[in-house]
Design an enzyme around this catalytic site. Structure first.
Site, short mmCIF file in Angstrom:
data_model
loop_
_atom_site.label_atom_id
_atom_site.label_comp_id
_atom_site.label_asym_id
_atom_site.label_seq_id
_atom_site.Cartn_x
_atom_site.Cartn_y
_atom_site.Cartn_z
N GLY A 68 -8.53 -9.26 -1.03
CA GLY A 68 -7.30 -9.61 -0.32
C GLY A 68 -6.79 -11.01 -0.56
N ARG A 74 0.83 -1.22 0.00
CA ARG A 74 0.00 0.00 0.00
C ARG A 74 0.86 1.26 0.00
NH1 ARG A 74 -4.64 -2.50 3.90
NH2 ARG A 74 -5.84 -3.34 2.19
N GLY A 117 -13.61 -4.65 -0.66
CA GLY A 117 -15.01 -4.20 -0.68
C GLY A 117 -15.25 -3.12 -1.73
N LYS A 124 -18.37 -17.30 1.64
CA LYS A 124 -19.82 -17.20 1.77
C LYS A 124 -20.55 -16.63 0.55
CE LYS A 124 -19.86 -16.81 6.73
NZ LYS A 124 -19.94 -15.89 7.85
#
Ligand code: AMP
Length: 417
Positions: free
Chosen positions: A374, A35, A397, A218
């Site tokens: 990720g 990052r 996200g 999920k």
């Protein structure tokens, strides 16, 4: 819209929202500096022009309280080394005006973790949503969030947002602050521009066939993107822990495998929708199963819909790897989010490896491949295939929301959408 390439930072102070939420070990040392490296092109452009830099970021989830574990002071040395100039530090991000005012061209000031203030996220603290006083508390918090953003804005002449990872949040530093700069003095950073271009390649400049690979644990967290992709892709490969919710929904035996019982109907709806849209939805037909959730478990390969009672599905099996690889290798546009198995255990990483290799092969044949989220990024990096795919997103996200077609508040605040 102003762009960073067109802006002359000479003699200006720029406040830049970066994503320095870097992983640290227990001694506060950075374990992955991706990052920081990602922000360098923007930061160097500003310094090379003769500007001064004020860096702001969050780290972790300190929930509005000062917590040394999440202090950005721990990474000052690493940022200074990456930039090649000393970095000053402001211990309190909301009381840094004097330090900001004293900055000269070429100097850098980093602010302490923005999330030490609840105003950054703008959510009322210590009150539940069902409390009758919640709405009042929310209103009060929104007002103090504006004040907080205004304070940050007062440090600088212009604002740059280069934090794609938080662009899907309407926080003080990612969106609200933009209101305090006129159009000529706010812009997206270079990393952000690249991320937006990558999303456009997937949403607008599609070369066919378009194959998406959705893995992870999920269905419930991926449903938005799966539904949206159904309108765009030719092939949709669903793998990872999600597989077993589909298997159970269609009458299969899944043993101890991960399953979201409340999503069985949703799984059936997805299958029906794929049929209706003519999308080739591929599920994993054979699984590597294990007798416990551990790397040294006893394993076997069996049909994904006929798993013994004492076993659980941990990875895609050899037949599925082959079927998936064949489709991926033919693709011209590829999106991969989420691992095919419990890749953290080496013995169950082979399915994800097969996918990563197939994506690299397709890319070398001219496909555009975007990897995001990720875990799939960690997987590609573990295999050293990072330079053999088209683009690796820094957003989890944020990337998923952008691909779902949602307008990201951090981008809208600058583009004025
Ligand atoms: P997500 O955050 O939803 O992308 O999920 C990533 C996680 O899914 C990783 O930590 C994987 O270990 C996990 N995962 C992948 N396949 C399985 C599986 N078959 N059973 C349980 N967890 C899985």
């Amino acid at each position: 819209m102003m762009t960073i390439e067109n802006y002359n930072f000479a003699g200006k102070k720029a406040i830049v929202r970066v994503d320095f939420n870097t992983p640290l070990d227990e001694n506060g040392h950075i374990t992955d500096d991706t990052r920081i490296r990602g922000a360098l092109p923007t930061l160097k452009k500003i310094l090379n022009d003769g500007g001064a830099l004020i860096l702001m970021s969050h780290m972790g989830k300190p929930k509005g309280k000062v917590n040394p574990k999440y202090s950005l002071k721990q990474i000052v040395g690493a940022v200074s080394e990456a930039l090649g100039v000393p970095v000053q530090f402001a211990d309190d991000c909301a009381k840094a005006k004097a330090q900001a005012d004293a900055l000269k061209a070429g100097e850098v000031l980093m602010l302490e973790n923005l999330r030490f203030y609840a105003e950054e996220e703008g959510k009322p603290v210590g009150i539940e949503k069902d409390d009758p006083a919640y709405e009042e508390a929310k209103k009060a918090m929104k007002a103090s969030q504006k004040e907080f953003a205004k304070t940050l804005a007062s440090y600088a002449d212009c604002y740059v947002n280069d934090a794609f990872g938080t662009a899907h949040r309407k926080h003080a530093s990612t969106a609200v602050i933009a209101d305090y700069f006129d159009e000529q003095n706010k812009m997206l950073g270079l990393l952000m521009e690249k991320e937006v271009e990558a999303v456009d390649n997937i949403l607008k400049n599609i070369k066919r066939p378009f194959t998406a690979i959705m893995g992870g644990s999920k269905v419930s967290t991926k449903i938005g993107i799966i539904e949206n992709l159904m309108n765009k892709v030719d092939n949709l490969i669903i793998c990872g822990g999600m597989t077993y919710t589909f298997m159970k929904a269609t009458g299969g035996k899944i043993g101890q495998s991960l399953c979201e019982d409340e999503q069985l109907q949703l799984a059936l709806d997805i299958l029906a929708k794929a049929k209706e849209k003519g999308v080739n939805l591929m599920l994993c037909s054979d699984s590597v199963v294990a007798d416990k959730f551990a790397n040294d478990a006893n394993t076997a390969v069996c049909p994904s819909n006929d798993i013994p009672d004492n076993m659980m599905g941990m990875d895609i099996g050899p037949e599925s790897r082959k079927r998936f690889a064949e489709v991926i290798e033919q693709a011209k546009t590829i999106l991969w989010n989420g691992p095919a198995g419990v890749f953290e255990f080496d013995n169950f990483a082979h399915g994800s490896e097969a996918i990563a290799h197939a994506i690299a092969k397709a890319t070398s044949n001219g496909a555009y491949s975007l990897i995001g989220g990720g875990d799939s990024v960690a997987c590609i990096n573990k295999l050293n295939l990072g330079n053999q795919v088209s683009y690796i997103s820094t957003g989890g996200g944020a990337l998923l929301e952008a691909i779902e077609g949602k307008v990201l508040p951090g981008i809208a605040a600058i583009k004025g959408e």
